[in-house]
Each structure stands twice: as structure tokens, then as C-alpha cells.
Scaffold this motif. Structure first.
Motif: not given
Length: 327
Positions: A35, A44-45, A48, A51-52
Motif C-alpha cells: 500500500y 486511503d492507500d 492502509q 495500519y498494516w
């Protein structure tokens, strides 16, 4: 198929996502990098990716911790947070990550400032792991006496470790120290050697310095053609000083046929950037009618401009032209 890393070898994106959702930290890291690659900041990417990478980093994934530190340290990110960046860089560094200690040192010394002693300790950790950037930064701290007692020999030592790995900044710093005799006996030849190494990698100041050494015959055999070659390289990258020196070489037939129009063209390039030495040379050309009819009024205006810059004392030239104009 995306990426290839241990348990995730030869897995599809869907399979990696499934593993990541099950808590497999290598899959989470790979997904975070996926991402992150080419993502638009704050998109948004990008969210992400955060987050990951967080999921993997919190489980102790060293590389995820380092990349998370990079994301928090990014000046273009709305999530820029030096404290969080430090937290993750430190975690990665303490797991043996080669690059992370330098980032801790950099934030402490260059972004938060005033934490110089701590920065030195982290730079040293990275330097001893062989990271050329940390070696160069540790050398800079020794050279400046920031966070540690000034020690030019140690500065030379660590600059050299980084320079021998091909790091252009360190090569330039080492060349400067040999050129000025700081921490070592002055050696114009060794300065030229390291400037050449650095110039070949495209560093503009090294290209200018090498041009100067060939022009003056310092550490190398005097060679005006080589001087012009390196000045042109530097000028192509925006070096104002190189433009002035190229103009001077055309004006005075140094390694080239005398060419006043070309001299004026190069002086004008530097003059447009506010360079007083260029103004002075153009004033001389108007004063003595070099490649153009003499124009004492233009010469006088430029001499006065030079005088106001405090770069050169041209009062005698001003008086000379004023006397000519007075008749």
C-alpha cells in the motif's frame, strides 16, 4: 503475484491479505509496503500502509518498525510525528537494524535539536554497524564538537570509512579536510583524489572544486581543458561560481580561444543570480570595451553595485571612471 518473502513466497495478493488478517506479521509487513509504494500522501492507500505496518511493527517486525518510523518522519505527511518516529526507529535499532540508528541520531540532532550527546551515541551505533550515512554523521559531530569533544582525527577516520564505501557526501567532506589541512597534514593531491571520486558521482561542489584545482594546478597538473570540463559540469547543475569562472576563462583565453561574447554570456548567467564577481567582470568589459563599444555609464553603475555588495573594494575603479566621464 506480489512480493516474495519467507512464508509469503509465491502467494497471491488475496492470500497475503488473508494471512495478514489472521495476524501473520510478515504478511502484514508486505501488505503495508504494497500500500505504501507509490501511494499519495494522506490518501486511503497511505492509511492502509500505516495500519498494516503498525500491525506488523507491534508484533516486533524489525523492518516494519523501521518503515513506520520513516512514515512518521515524512515532512509531507499529515501524520508527521517525530516522537512516534523515534519510538519505532529505536525499536528497530535495538533489534539490530543497520539503518535505524542513523535516523534516531538525525532526528535528535537535526530536527528536535540540542540532543547532541544522545545523537552521537546513536550515530556511533550505526557507524559501528557499517552504515555509511551514520559514519559520515558521526564524523560531522566530531568535526564540529557537537555532543562530543572536537576531534579532527576521529572526524577523518569516520569520513574515510564512509568515503571508502562510495558515499559522496563523505568523499567531499574528506576532500575538504585534506584541502584545508584539518586533522591531517594538508594534501592538495589527496583533496583532488577525493574531489574526483565525488565529482564523478555528480556532486556539484566537488565538480567546482576540481575545476578550481585543475585551473590552479593544486594537487594536480595544471590543465585548463580539464578545468573547463569540470566547471561546465558544475554550471550545468546551477553553480554560479562555475559560471563566473567559465566567463573568466573565455575572457582571458584560459584553455580556450579568447571569446568576449561567450565570456559576457557566462558572466550574465551569474550576474542574474546576484553575483558581485560577475557584475565586476561585466563592468570591466564595459569599462575597457572588450568585445563591445566601451560604455562608461554602465561600467560605473556596475562598479557602484559591486561596492555596495561589500564583496570587493572597487573605489579606485569608480574614481577612475568618474574622472573619465568628467572629462
Amino acid at each position: 503475484m506480489i512480493y516474495s518473502s519467507n512464508i509469503c513466497d509465491r502467494l497471491s495478493q488475496e492470500e497475503i491479505i488473508e494471512l495478514a488478517c489472521q495476524g501473520e506479521y510478515e504478511a502484514q509487513y508486505i501488505l503495508g509496503i504494497y500500500y505504501n509504494n507509490d501511494c499519495v500522501r494522506n490518501s486511503d492507500d497511505d492509511k492502509q500502509a500505516f495500519y498494516w505496518l503498525h500491525q506488523a511493527a507491534e508484533q516486533g517486525h524489525c523492518e516494519a518498525q523501521y518503515f513506520l518510523g520513516l512514515k512518521y518522519n515524512n515532512d509531507e505527511s499529515a501524520s508527521k510525528d517525530n516522537e512516534k518516529a523515534l519510538t519505532w526507529f529505536k525499536k528497530a535499532a535495538l533489534q539490530g537494524h543497520k539503518l535505524a540508528p542513523n535516523m534516531v541520531g538525525w532526528i535528535l540532532a537535526e530536527e528536535i535539536k540540542l540532543h547532541y550527546e544522545d545523537a552521537v551515541a546513536w550515530y556511533r551505533m550505526g557507524a559501528e554497524r557499517g552504515h555509511y550515512n551514520a559514519q559520515n554523521n558521526l564524523a560531522r559531530m566530531y568535526q564540529a564538537g557537537k555532543g562530543i569533544e572536537q576531534d579532527y582525527q576521529q572526524a577523518i577516520y569516520w569520513h574515510k570509512q564512509a568515503a571508502m564505501q562510495g558515499y559522496d557526501y563523505a568523499q567531499e567532506n574528506l576532500a575538504d579536510m585534506y584541502n584545508d589541512g584539518i586533522g591531517v597534514p594538508q594534501s592538495k593531491a589527496l583533496a583532488a583524489y577525493w574531489y574526483m571520486k565525488c565529482a564523478l558521482q555528480g556532486r556539484v561542489r566537488a565538480q567546482f572544486s576540481l575545476g578550481y584545482q585543475y585551473n590552479e594546478g593544486e594537487g594536480v597538473e595544471q590543465d585548463y581543458q580539464q578545468s573547463m570540463y569540470w566547471y561546465l559540469k558544475a554550471a550545468d547543475q546551477g553553480s554560479v561560481g562555475a559560471c563566473v569562472n567559465i566567463g573568466y576563462m573565455y575572457r582571458n583565453a584560459r584553455g580556450v580561444e579568447q571569446n568576449y561574447p561567450l565570456a559576457l554570456e557566462w558572466f550574465n548567467k551569474a550576474a542574474e543570480q546576484g553575483n558581485p564577481i560577475a557584475w565586476y567582470n561585466i563592468a570591466l568589459m564595459y569599462h575597457y570595451g572588450e568585445g563591445m563599444p566601451a560604455d562608461l555609464h554602465k561600467a560605473l553603475d556596475l562598479y557602484k553595485k559591486v561596492q555596495l555588495s561589500n564583496e570587493l573594494d572597487v573605489r579606485e575603479k569608480i574614481q577612475e571612471v568618474e574622472a573619465l566621464l568628467a572629462g
